[in-house]
Each structure stands twice: as C-alpha cells, then as structure tokens.
Design a protein around this motif. Structure first.
Motif, mmCIF file in Angstrom:
data_model
loop_
_atom_site.group_PDB
_atom_site.id
_atom_site.type_symbol
_atom_site.label_atom_id
_atom_site.label_comp_id
_atom_site.label_asym_id
_atom_site.label_seq_id
_atom_site.Cartn_x
_atom_site.Cartn_y
_atom_site.Cartn_z
ATOM 1 N N ILE A 197 31.525 67.049 58.535
ATOM 2 C CA ILE A 197 31.959 67.056 57.136
ATOM 3 C C ILE A 197 33.273 67.822 57.034
ATOM 4 O O ILE A 197 33.297 69.054 57.007
ATOM 5 C CB ILE A 197 30.877 67.680 56.238
ATOM 6 C CG1 ILE A 197 29.542 66.937 56.433
ATOM 7 C CG2 ILE A 197 31.314 67.644 54.779
ATOM 8 C CD1 ILE A 197 28.352 67.633 55.791
ATOM 9 N N SER A 198 34.361 67.102 56.967
ATOM 10 C CA SER A 198 35.685 67.739 57.003
ATOM 11 C C SER A 198 35.974 68.542 55.749
ATOM 12 O O SER A 198 36.826 69.442 55.770
ATOM 13 C CB SER A 198 36.766 66.679 57.206
ATOM 14 O OG SER A 198 36.673 65.667 56.213
ATOM 15 N N ALA A 199 35.288 68.259 54.664
ATOM 16 C CA ALA A 199 35.574 68.934 53.394
ATOM 17 C C ALA A 199 34.973 70.337 53.320
ATOM 18 O O ALA A 199 35.360 71.122 52.442
ATOM 19 C CB ALA A 199 35.057 68.099 52.226
ATOM 20 N N HIS A 209 36.187 59.834 62.294
ATOM 21 C CA HIS A 209 34.895 60.398 62.674
ATOM 22 C C HIS A 209 34.383 61.450 61.699
ATOM 23 O O HIS A 209 33.268 61.954 61.863
ATOM 24 C CB HIS A 209 34.946 60.976 64.100
ATOM 25 C CG HIS A 209 35.811 62.191 64.253
ATOM 26 N ND1 HIS A 209 35.358 63.468 64.049
ATOM 27 C CD2 HIS A 209 37.121 62.316 64.607
ATOM 28 C CE1 HIS A 209 36.335 64.333 64.269
ATOM 29 N NE2 HIS A 209 37.425 63.650 64.608
ATOM 30 N N ASP A 210 35.169 61.815 60.690
ATOM 31 C CA ASP A 210 34.657 62.752 59.684
ATOM 32 C C ASP A 210 33.897 61.988 58.614
ATOM 33 O O ASP A 210 34.095 60.785 58.418
ATOM 34 C CB ASP A 210 35.790 63.576 59.071
ATOM 35 C CG ASP A 210 36.794 62.740 58.292
ATOM 36 O OD1 ASP A 210 37.139 61.636 58.773
ATOM 37 O OD2 ASP A 210 37.240 63.188 57.221
ATOM 38 N N VAL A 211 32.990 62.686 57.925
ATOM 39 C CA VAL A 211 32.103 62.040 56.958
ATOM 40 C C VAL A 211 32.085 62.834 55.656
ATOM 41 O O VAL A 211 32.577 63.963 55.583
ATOM 42 C CB VAL A 211 30.664 61.912 57.503
ATOM 43 C CG1 VAL A 211 30.650 61.137 58.811
ATOM 44 C CG2 VAL A 211 30.017 63.281 57.698
ATOM 45 N N GLN A 212 31.494 62.243 54.657
ATOM 46 C CA GLN A 212 31.322 62.886 53.364
ATOM 47 C C GLN A 212 30.190 63.921 53.416
ATOM 48 O O GLN A 212 29.298 63.844 54.267
ATOM 49 C CB GLN A 212 30.977 61.831 52.307
ATOM 50 C CG GLN A 212 32.158 61.017 51.834
ATOM 51 C CD GLN A 212 33.019 61.780 50.848
ATOM 52 O OE1 GLN A 212 32.531 62.469 49.960
ATOM 53 N NE2 GLN A 212 34.328 61.646 51.010
ATOM 54 N N PRO A 213 30.195 64.907 52.508
ATOM 55 C CA PRO A 213 29.029 65.799 52.398
ATOM 56 C C PRO A 213 27.764 65.006 52.107
ATOM 57 O O PRO A 213 27.818 63.885 51.572
ATOM 58 C CB PRO A 213 29.399 66.712 51.219
ATOM 59 C CG PRO A 213 30.893 66.688 51.170
ATOM 60 C CD PRO A 213 31.285 65.290 51.594
ATOM 61 N N ILE A 214 26.632 65.592 52.427
ATOM 62 C CA ILE A 214 25.347 64.911 52.252
ATOM 63 C C ILE A 214 25.003 64.745 50.781
ATOM 64 O O ILE A 214 24.406 63.756 50.372
ATOM 65 C CB ILE A 214 24.232 65.692 52.977
ATOM 66 C CG1 ILE A 214 24.447 65.585 54.494
ATOM 67 C CG2 ILE A 214 22.863 65.176 52.594
ATOM 68 C CD1 ILE A 214 23.584 66.519 55.292
ATOM 69 N N GLY A 215 25.419 65.701 49.945
ATOM 70 C CA GLY A 215 25.076 65.640 48.535
ATOM 71 C C GLY A 215 23.677 66.170 48.291
ATOM 72 O O GLY A 215 23.187 67.066 48.998
ATOM 73 N N GLU A 216 23.003 65.618 47.304
ATOM 74 C CA GLU A 216 21.657 66.075 46.936
ATOM 75 C C GLU A 216 20.642 65.399 47.852
ATOM 76 O O GLU A 216 20.312 64.230 47.676
ATOM 77 C CB GLU A 216 21.388 65.755 45.474
ATOM 78 C CG GLU A 216 22.354 66.466 44.529
ATOM 79 C CD GLU A 216 22.272 65.936 43.114
ATOM 80 O OE1 GLU A 216 22.257 64.693 42.937
ATOM 81 O OE2 GLU A 216 22.227 66.766 42.199
ATOM 82 N N GLU A 258 39.996 61.850 57.297
ATOM 83 C CA GLU A 258 40.231 60.785 56.323
ATOM 84 C C GLU A 258 39.531 61.080 55.003
ATOM 85 O O GLU A 258 40.046 60.745 53.924
ATOM 86 C CB GLU A 258 39.753 59.451 56.897
ATOM 87 C CG GLU A 258 40.182 58.222 56.105
ATOM 88 C CD GLU A 258 39.241 57.858 54.971
ATOM 89 O OE1 GLU A 258 39.648 57.062 54.104
ATOM 90 O OE2 GLU A 258 38.099 58.375 54.940
ATOM 91 N N GLU A 259 38.355 61.708 55.074
ATOM 92 C CA GLU A 259 37.583 61.959 53.858
ATOM 93 C C GLU A 259 38.171 63.064 52.982
ATOM 94 O O GLU A 259 37.680 63.304 51.877
ATOM 95 C CB GLU A 259 36.129 62.291 54.215
ATOM 96 C CG GLU A 259 35.388 61.178 54.942
ATOM 97 C CD GLU A 259 35.148 59.940 54.090
ATOM 98 O OE1 GLU A 259 35.635 59.903 52.947
ATOM 99 O OE2 GLU A 259 34.488 59.009 54.568
ATOM 100 N N ILE A 260 39.203 63.747 53.443
ATOM 101 C CA ILE A 260 39.869 64.753 52.608
ATOM 102 C C ILE A 260 41.336 64.383 52.377
ATOM 103 O O ILE A 260 42.163 65.234 52.067
ATOM 104 C CB ILE A 260 39.751 66.173 53.208
ATOM 105 C CG1 ILE A 260 40.312 66.226 54.633
ATOM 106 C CG2 ILE A 260 38.310 66.656 53.172
ATOM 107 C CD1 ILE A 260 40.408 67.636 55.191
ATOM 108 N N GLY A 261 41.649 63.105 52.519
ATOM 109 C CA GLY A 261 42.989 62.647 52.182
ATOM 110 C C GLY A 261 43.999 62.683 53.303
ATOM 111 O O GLY A 261 45.202 62.519 53.063
#
Length: 455
Positions: free
Chosen positions: A30-32, A94-101, A157-160
């Motif tokens: 999670i790159s963010a 290879h980076d992904v979004q946070p999992i969230g809830e 990529e997931e953080i721009g």
C-alpha cells in the motif's frame, strides 16, 4: 512461435499464473500508507525475482520526487534478443490501494480466494493481474521470444506516480521502445475484450469555506449566520444542474459513445440502490467516458458523536474532477475554481487549493493496435471493441509525450465486476488466461509485422 503453440503453453501454465497472483496479493504493498513502506519494498523484490527467474534480468530502482526525496521502488527489467528487432515496453504497477473497511469484504483481503471464475483479494485486479499477464506471456515464449523487451513495474501508481517524470528522464535510454503495452485497464465484459481508446484526466482541489473566526452558540447567533457546512452544501449543489449535468461554464464533453451500455448492467455492477435515477444526459457510456464528472470525495466536519450546539465556523471539502479526454486539466481546474468563486454564498471567505492534476488520454491507433486487436480476437474468439475509461491514468500521456515515436496500447485486464479500489476486488480467471494468450501471440507476431522506431 505459432498462435496455437502460445495457447497450448499458456493453458498449461494457468495454475502457475494463479499461484503468482497469490504471491502478490499476500503482500500489502500500500504505497499511500507510510507503515507499509517495507511491504512495498518486499513487493518490488518479489516482482524482480519473478521476471529474473524467467530470463528477464531485472532490478529494483528508484527515482526522485519533485521535492528531492526518493520515490517508491519500481522494477526495471530488460532483455535484448536482437538489436534489429522491435522493442516492447510492458508496464504494470505493484502497489495497491488500502484495504478500507475490512468488515465490508466477503473474503480475506490479503489472501487470494477462488470462487467460480473470480480471484478475490486486494490488488488482484489492480494491478496484480497485469503483472502476471506480462509474466505469463514472457514465460510462455521463453527462449523463443522474438522481440526485445523492457519490463517496467511501477510502485506508486496508486498515489499519482510522483517520481514518474524523473523516472522517465533518469532511465530514458533503457525505456525507449517501439510499442508500450500498459496492462492496467478494462475489458467491456469478461467475454468481450477491449482496447482503451480514451481516459479522462484529473483535476483535484480542496475548497475551504469560512464564515466565522471561531464557533459560536447556534441559539444565540443562529439565523443570520449560516454554518460553514450548509454554505459548503449550497456551493457543492451549484456544480450540477437539475438533471445532474455539470453546470460549470466551459467544460465540454462528447455526449455520444460507440457502444450501448445497458443501464441494468451498469446499475448492477455499480451497486446502485433501487429508485435512484442516473444523473446526466447523453449516452450512458459517454457520461462515464467522454463527459466531465465532479464528485465530493472527502469533507472535514465535526462528527455527529462530537456534535455541539455551535455554528461550524469553517468547512473543507475535496473535489475529484474528471476531465474530458484531450482537454488540458489546468483549464478545467481554472474553470471549476472560477465557478466556485462566483457561486460562493453570502460572501463567505473561500480558499481553493490544487491537490493533483493529470492529463487524459486519446489513442492514436496504428499497426500495433491493429495487430493487438487481431490477437485479442484469437484469444477470446470474439471481436474486440474500443472503449473509454472514466478513470485517470495520467502517466500514459507522459509516455506519449516522452516517447512520441512509440505506439501506446492500453490493454484490458479488468472487467466490470473487478471492483478495483473497493471491497471484494477480484480478477477473472477467464480474463487472466485470455489476456495472457493475447499478449503472448502479440509478442510472437510483432517481430514480423511491427515497424521499428528505436534505432
């Protein structure tokens, strides 16, 4: 290598494709989030090993952000089989979004769960499947690979992609290619493949509305003074007309699309509640692909649990503005800012600050695109379609600008049920197999049909 042989080899390797995707999903890259920095590094090392083990020498590299700090780790691999052959750059991230809830997930987000045709897990569709498609196509061809290959697997990529510009400048000579294949887009359906012909751009902004220097009692002062949340709501409401079309002057869009998007399918895929009327006018696909969109994606207000009988002195909300393909996002930002300034109610103080901007994408199709469509038809046994995508991938325009001699192909590895960025993200096993077959055939045939730009 013949198309039949590629199909045979990919079908034999399908269980291994799923196994490789499982390895990626298990790493929360999670790159963010700063506390996942080591996971992003571990993911990069895993990807490096994946490609090195199949004969594409790879390494983990970084570039600099605009502030001089180092960006997230990327993987860069390169194999030259013939200096006279075409060179193909294969991109994914290879980076992904946070999992969230997590409670909203039906399956463990950091495990790859197979259910029917679906492979569930965070990053399975965005963009683990893209990595595995590249890996699978190259593994199938093996020593029979007839073209030169550059593998570029980004880590932010997931953080721009903040270090992307410096990355292109730093590694330009290694990245130069005749064709760039970006495996990070959609197919029309699981059973109908697509090439992406357009992407909307992005213009993000934070807007702060201020009416007081400090909170005051809502009974003693309420009435003449409206709270900043109400003023923000009135301002936000001015961005759309009664039909839900964008009401900002100067924002253009094409109301027509080449395909008919079934409204029932759209509502089902998006999870639209019963009774909600879809906003806007024009073809449904055009409303998502070629017309602008504005959404409030965050708002800083006092939580209900902490509410008190005071008038909120200020409120900040964040807008995500999707721009029309082919337009300048800076012009869109300026138009929205001017609208907000014009419509700010009751003379409240206003601050507008840019969060991010990114250009859209319009494809300039050539011989490589024609060839890839033929390969998609062979893999899917179905005519491919050209689609737009409502989301934004700004770095694609940077590829076009930095390497104008290269033809950029944005290929489909997701489908309408992928649910990227949300809970229960998933990839289709059918798409995984067919996309790998199509790319493998494309690489096998390009050497005899593709023209060269790299000298």
């Amino acid at each position: 290598m013949t198309s039949e042989k590629v199909i045979e080899l990919v079908d034999r390797e399908t269980p291994e494709l799923i196994s490789q995707l499982r390895k990626l999903v298990e790493i929360p890259s999670i790159s963010a989030l700063a506390n996942h920095e080591s996971d992003v590094e571990a993911s990069a090392e895993t990807v490096k090993t994946m490609f090195t083990e199949i004969g594409i020498p790879s390494r983990v590299v970084r570039a600099k952000n605009p502030d001089g700090t180092l960006g997230r780790p990327a993987v860069l691999g390169r194999k030259i089989v013939d200096p006279d052959a075409p060179t193909v750059l294969l991109y994914a991230h290879h980076d992904v979004q946070p999992i969230g809830e997590e409670y909203r997930w039906s399956f463990p987000p950091l495990e790859l769960t197979e259910s029917g045709d679906r492979l569930y897990g965070r990053g399975s569709a965005d963009c683990g499947i893209g990595i595995v498609v590249h890996w699978g196509a190259l593994k199938a061809l093996g020593d029979d690979l007839p073209v030169n290959v550059v593998v570029f697997i980004e880590g932010e990529e997931e953080i721009g992609s903040p270090s992307f510009t410096d990355f292109l400048a730093t590694y330009r000579d290694e990245l130069r290619s005749d064709v760039i294949v970006v495996a990070d887009s959609n197919n029309w359906t699981v059973d109908v493949p697509a090439l992406t012909s357009s992407l909307r751009g992005l213009a993000g902004m934070d807007v702060t509305v201020k009416v007081l220097d400090h909170a005051v009692h809502s009974g003693m002062y309420g009435g003449p003074i409206l709270d900043a949340v109400t003023l923000s709501a009135r301002l936000i409401a001015s961005l759309h007309d009664e039909q839900g079309n964008i009401a900002v002057e100067g924002l253009q869009g094409n109301p027509e699309a080449d395909v008919d998007w079934d409204e029932d399918e759209f509502r089902s895929d998006a999870g639209v509640v019963d009774g909600y009327h879809l906003a806007g006018t024009g073809d449904l696909a055009a409303r998502v692909w070629t017309q602008p969109a504005i959404a409030v994606i965050g708002m800083d207000v006092r939580p209900v649990a902490e509410s008190s009988n005071t008038i909120a002195p200020e409120c900040t909300f964040r807008l995500s503005v999707r721009t029309v393909p082919g337009t300048d996002p800076e012009d869109t930002f300026a138009a929205v800012k001017a609208h907000i300034e014009k419509h700010c109610p009751f003379g409240a103080h206003l601050t507008v600050s840019r969060t991010e901007t990114g250009p859209g994408y319009l494809a300039a199709n050539g011989d490589a695109a024609d060839l890839f469509r033929d390969c998609l038809k062979t893999a899917w046994k179905q005519e491919p379609v050209s689609i737009g995508v409502g989301g934004s991938i700004p770095f694609i325009a940077q590829f076009q600008s930095e390497f104008p001699e290269a033809e950029v192909l944005v290929t489909g590895v997701e489908d309408p049920a992928s649910n990227a960025h949300s809970e229960n993200e998933s990839a289709s096993k059918t798409v995984l197999r067919n996309a790998t077959v199509a790319e493998g055939i494309f690489l096998a045939r390009l050497a005899t049909t593709g023209s060269r730009a790299v000298e």
